[in-house]
Design a protein around this motif. Sequence first.
Motif, PDB file in Angstrom:
ATOM      1  N   MET A  16     -41.130  77.228 -76.140  1.00  5.31           N
ATOM      2  CA  MET A  16     -41.858  76.001 -76.457  1.00  5.31           C
ATOM      3  C   MET A  16     -40.981  74.791 -76.174  1.00  5.31           C
ATOM      4  SD  MET A  16     -43.668  74.736 -79.953  1.00  5.31           S
ATOM      5  CE  MET A  16     -43.919  72.994 -80.195  1.00  5.31           C
ATOM      6  N   THR A  17     -41.549  73.846 -75.440  1.00  5.12           N
ATOM      7  CA  THR A  17     -40.893  72.576 -75.139  1.00  5.12           C
ATOM      8  C   THR A  17     -41.756  71.462 -75.693  1.00  5.12           C
ATOM      9  OG1 THR A  17     -39.962  73.490 -73.103  1.00  5.12           O
ATOM     10  CG2 THR A  17     -40.008  71.083 -73.307  1.00  5.12           C
ATOM     11  N   PHE A  18     -41.140  70.547 -76.422  1.00  2.00           N
ATOM     12  CA  PHE A  18     -41.827  69.408 -77.022  1.00  2.00           C
ATOM     13  C   PHE A  18     -41.387  68.158 -76.277  1.00  2.00           C
ATOM     14  CE2 PHE A  18     -41.914  66.282 -80.699  1.00  2.00           C
ATOM     15  CZ  PHE A  18     -43.279  66.123 -80.700  1.00  2.00           C
ATOM     16  N   VAL A  19     -42.349  67.421 -75.715  1.00  2.00           N
ATOM     17  CA  VAL A  19     -42.064  66.207 -74.945  1.00  2.00           C
ATOM     18  C   VAL A  19     -42.687  65.031 -75.680  1.00  2.00           C
ATOM     19  CG1 VAL A  19     -42.301  65.021 -72.738  1.00  2.00           C
ATOM     20  CG2 VAL A  19     -42.019  67.522 -72.795  1.00  2.00           C
ATOM     21  N   LEU A  20     -41.837  64.128 -76.118  1.00  2.00           N
ATOM     22  CA  LEU A  20     -42.226  63.007 -76.972  1.00  2.00           C
ATOM     23  C   LEU A  20     -41.917  61.701 -76.270  1.00  2.00           C
ATOM     24  CD1 LEU A  20     -43.001  62.300 -79.987  1.00  2.00           C
ATOM     25  CD2 LEU A  20     -40.538  62.254 -80.424  1.00  2.00           C
ATOM     26  N   GLY A  21     -42.776  60.715 -76.445  1.00  2.00           N
ATOM     27  CA  GLY A  21     -42.505  59.401 -75.872  1.00  2.00           C
ATOM     28  C   GLY A  21     -43.574  58.410 -76.265  1.00  2.00           C
ATOM     29  N   GLY A  22     -43.350  57.178 -75.919  1.00  2.00           N
ATOM     30  CA  GLY A  22     -44.321  56.125 -76.175  1.00  2.00           C
ATOM     31  C   GLY A  22     -45.443  56.166 -75.154  1.00  2.00           C
ATOM     32  N   ALA A  23     -46.430  55.337 -75.363  1.00  2.00           N
ATOM     33  CA  ALA A  23     -47.550  55.232 -74.428  1.00  2.00           C
ATOM     34  C   ALA A  23     -47.019  54.804 -73.060  1.00  2.00           C
ATOM     35  CB  ALA A  23     -48.569  54.227 -74.944  1.00  2.00           C
ATOM     36  N   ALA A  24     -47.515  55.443 -72.019  1.00  2.00           N
ATOM     37  CA  ALA A  24     -47.167  55.127 -70.636  1.00  2.00           C
ATOM     38  C   ALA A  24     -45.664  55.230 -70.366  1.00  2.00           C
ATOM     39  CB  ALA A  24     -47.690  53.738 -70.255  1.00  2.00           C
ATOM     40  N   SER A  25     -44.998  56.168 -71.048  1.00  2.00           N
ATOM     41  CA  SER A  25     -43.549  56.338 -70.891  1.00  2.00           C
ATOM     42  C   SER A  25     -43.187  57.282 -69.747  1.00  2.00           C
ATOM     43  CB  SER A  25     -42.950  56.871 -72.192  1.00  2.00           C
ATOM     44  OG  SER A  25     -43.466  58.160 -72.484  1.00  2.00           O
ATOM     45  N   GLY A  26     -44.165  58.022 -69.234  1.00  2.00           N
ATOM     46  CA  GLY A  26     -43.909  59.011 -68.202  1.00  2.00           C
ATOM     47  C   GLY A  26     -43.802  60.424 -68.748  1.00  2.00           C
ATOM     48  N   LYS A  27     -44.138  60.602 -70.032  1.00  2.00           N
ATOM     49  CA  LYS A  27     -43.994  61.917 -70.667  1.00  2.00           C
ATOM     50  C   LYS A  27     -44.918  62.968 -70.059  1.00  2.00           C
ATOM     51  CE  LYS A  27     -46.841  60.419 -74.546  1.00  2.00           C
ATOM     52  NZ  LYS A  27     -47.128  59.123 -73.941  1.00  2.00           N
ATOM     53  N   SER A  28     -46.159  62.607 -69.739  1.00  2.00           N
ATOM     54  CA  SER A  28     -47.086  63.581 -69.162  1.00  2.00           C
ATOM     55  C   SER A  28     -46.639  64.009 -67.767  1.00  2.00           C
ATOM     56  CB  SER A  28     -48.504  63.020 -69.119  1.00  2.00           C
ATOM     57  OG  SER A  28     -49.010  62.864 -70.421  1.00  2.00           O
ATOM     58  N   ALA A  29     -46.231  63.067 -66.948  1.00  2.00           N
ATOM     59  CA  ALA A  29     -45.754  63.406 -65.599  1.00  2.00           C
ATOM     60  C   ALA A  29     -44.512  64.292 -65.683  1.00  2.00           C
ATOM     61  CB  ALA A  29     -45.458  62.145 -64.802  1.00  2.00           C
ATOM     62  N   PHE A  30     -43.617  63.982 -66.613  1.00  2.00           N
ATOM     63  CA  PHE A  30     -42.435  64.819 -66.813  1.00  2.00           C
ATOM     64  C   PHE A  30     -42.843  66.246 -67.187  1.00  2.00           C
ATOM     65  CE2 PHE A  30     -39.358  66.867 -69.518  1.00  2.00           C
ATOM     66  CZ  PHE A  30     -38.197  66.778 -68.772  1.00  2.00           C
ATOM     67  N   ALA A  31     -43.768  66.374 -68.130  1.00  2.00           N
ATOM     68  CA  ALA A  31     -44.230  67.685 -68.594  1.00  2.00           C
ATOM     69  C   ALA A  31     -44.935  68.441 -67.471  1.00  2.00           C
ATOM     70  CB  ALA A  31     -45.152  67.521 -69.801  1.00  2.00           C
ATOM     71  N   GLU A  32     -45.766  67.761 -66.701  1.00  2.00           N
ATOM     72  CA  GLU A  32     -46.446  68.400 -65.578  1.00  2.00           C
ATOM     73  C   GLU A  32     -45.439  68.949 -64.574  1.00  2.00           C
ATOM     74  OE1 GLU A  32     -48.983  65.270 -64.175  1.00  2.00           O
ATOM     75  OE2 GLU A  32     -50.265  65.381 -65.949  1.00  2.00           O
ATOM     76  N   ASN A  33     -44.410  68.167 -64.281  1.00  2.00           N
ATOM     77  CA  ASN A  33     -43.380  68.616 -63.333  1.00  2.00           C
ATOM     78  C   ASN A  33     -42.633  69.834 -63.864  1.00  2.00           C
ATOM     79  OD1 ASN A  33     -43.901  66.722 -61.323  1.00  2.00           O
ATOM     80  ND2 ASN A  33     -42.538  65.210 -62.232  1.00  2.00           N
ATOM     81  N   ALA A  34     -42.367  69.862 -65.165  1.00  2.00           N
ATOM     82  CA  ALA A  34     -41.690  71.019 -65.758  1.00  2.00           C
ATOM     83  C   ALA A  34     -42.530  72.276 -65.584  1.00  2.00           C
ATOM     84  CB  ALA A  34     -41.405  70.767 -67.240  1.00  2.00           C
ATOM     85  N   ILE A  35     -43.835  72.142 -65.778  1.00  2.00           N
ATOM     86  CA  ILE A  35     -44.735  73.287 -65.611  1.00  2.00           C
ATOM     87  C   ILE A  35     -44.754  73.734 -64.144  1.00  2.00           C
ATOM     88  CG2 ILE A  35     -47.155  74.019 -65.664  1.00  2.00           C
ATOM     89  CD1 ILE A  35     -46.126  73.879 -68.480  1.00  2.00           C
ATOM     90  N   VAL A  36     -44.943  72.807 -63.236  1.00  2.00           N
ATOM     91  CA  VAL A  36     -45.007  73.138 -61.808  1.00  2.00           C
ATOM     92  C   VAL A  36     -43.699  73.768 -61.341  1.00  2.00           C
ATOM     93  CG1 VAL A  36     -45.159  72.122 -59.490  1.00  2.00           C
ATOM     94  CG2 VAL A  36     -46.782  71.444 -61.268  1.00  2.00           C
ATOM     95  N   ASN A  37     -42.572  73.229 -61.794  1.00  2.00           N
ATOM     96  CA  ASN A  37     -41.268  73.738 -61.355  1.00  2.00           C
ATOM     97  C   ASN A  37     -40.917  75.086 -61.978  1.00  2.00           C
ATOM     98  OD1 ASN A  37     -40.866  71.529 -59.704  1.00  2.00           O
ATOM     99  ND2 ASN A  37     -39.813  70.364 -61.289  1.00  2.00           N
ATOM    100  N   SER A  38     -41.689  75.536 -62.947  1.00  2.00           N
ATOM    101  CA  SER A  38     -41.408  76.821 -63.596  1.00  2.00           C
ATOM    102  C   SER A  38     -41.720  78.006 -62.678  1.00  2.00           C
ATOM    103  CB  SER A  38     -42.215  76.954 -64.888  1.00  2.00           C
ATOM    104  OG  SER A  38     -43.589  77.208 -64.601  1.00  2.00           O
ATOM    105  N   GLY A  39     -42.575  77.794 -61.688  1.00  2.00           N
ATOM    106  CA  GLY A  39     -42.991  78.879 -60.811  1.00  2.00           C
ATOM    107  C   GLY A  39     -44.079  79.758 -61.404  1.00  2.00           C
ATOM    108  N   LEU A  40     -44.516  79.429 -62.612  1.00  2.00           N
ATOM    109  CA  LEU A  40     -45.575  80.184 -63.280  1.00  2.00           C
ATOM    110  C   LEU A  40     -46.934  79.556 -62.960  1.00  2.00           C
ATOM    111  CD1 LEU A  40     -43.754  80.567 -66.711  1.00  2.00           C
ATOM    112  CD2 LEU A  40     -44.037  82.330 -64.945  1.00  2.00           C
ATOM    113  N   ILE A  41     -47.995  80.247 -63.269  1.00  2.00           N
ATOM    114  CA  ILE A  41     -49.344  79.715 -63.057  1.00  2.00           C
ATOM    115  C   ILE A  41     -49.561  78.570 -64.037  1.00  2.00           C
ATOM    116  CG2 ILE A  41     -51.817  80.226 -63.161  1.00  2.00           C
ATOM    117  CD1 ILE A  41     -50.962  83.223 -62.623  1.00  2.00           C
ATOM    118  N   PRO A  42     -49.858  77.363 -63.542  1.00  2.00           N
ATOM    119  CA  PRO A  42     -49.998  76.210 -64.434  1.00  2.00           C
ATOM    120  C   PRO A  42     -51.363  76.160 -65.118  1.00  2.00           C
ATOM    121  CG  PRO A  42     -50.233  75.498 -62.160  1.00  2.00           C
ATOM    122  CD  PRO A  42     -49.932  76.978 -62.131  1.00  2.00           C
ATOM    123  N   VAL A  43     -51.328  76.013 -66.439  1.00  2.00           N
ATOM    124  CA  VAL A  43     -52.536  75.928 -67.252  1.00  2.00           C
ATOM    125  C   VAL A  43     -52.491  74.617 -68.027  1.00  2.00           C
ATOM    126  CG1 VAL A  43     -53.855  76.976 -69.133  1.00  2.00           C
ATOM    127  CG2 VAL A  43     -52.651  78.435 -67.489  1.00  2.00           C
TER     128      VAL A  43
END
Length: 172
Positions: A5-32
């Motif tokens: 489990m990874t917890f990604v925290l940040g303010g509004a429009a901080s880039g947290k979602s894009a960071f989290a999406e990249n972590a998922i994509v870079n994992s090599g696993l099927i992204p859900v």
Amino acid sequence: MLPSMTFVLGGAASGKSAFAENAIVNSGLIPVYLATARIWDAEIKDRVQVHRDRRDAAWINFEATHDLAHVLCERDASEAVLIDCATMWLTNHVMDGNDLAQAQAALMQALDDCAAPVVIVSNELGQGIVPADADTRAFREAQGRLNIALAARADTAIQVVAGLPNVLKGSL
């Protein structure tokens, strides 16, 4: 390799979602992707579209505004799950008058039971001014309690500020 489990925290429009999406994509696993937002107005609709546009056809997408357990329990170790975001999930429960302690306990159990690694995004609401009204203060407190519980449960916790990750716990 993603931690359980990874917890990604940040303010509004901080880039947290894009960071989290990249972590998922870079994992090599099927992204859900578990989308928790409800479309309340045109601004939310536009924000949801920005998030959709960033994801390609490889993502398996679910709308899960309340009950994340039904999707999480069906995942397996070949997948990596992004929950975006805990704040919208909490908002849905507050708006519907649900028991927040019960909803949070069910979420924590579902996270524990999920076979896939999970990245969960949330907003940090406690660094601004004290809200003027009681309802907003109560929501801020509920979000703070949820964030504390998620950070405690996480193997890795990352704060994103201006698109830059700051590791609070664990490692990238």
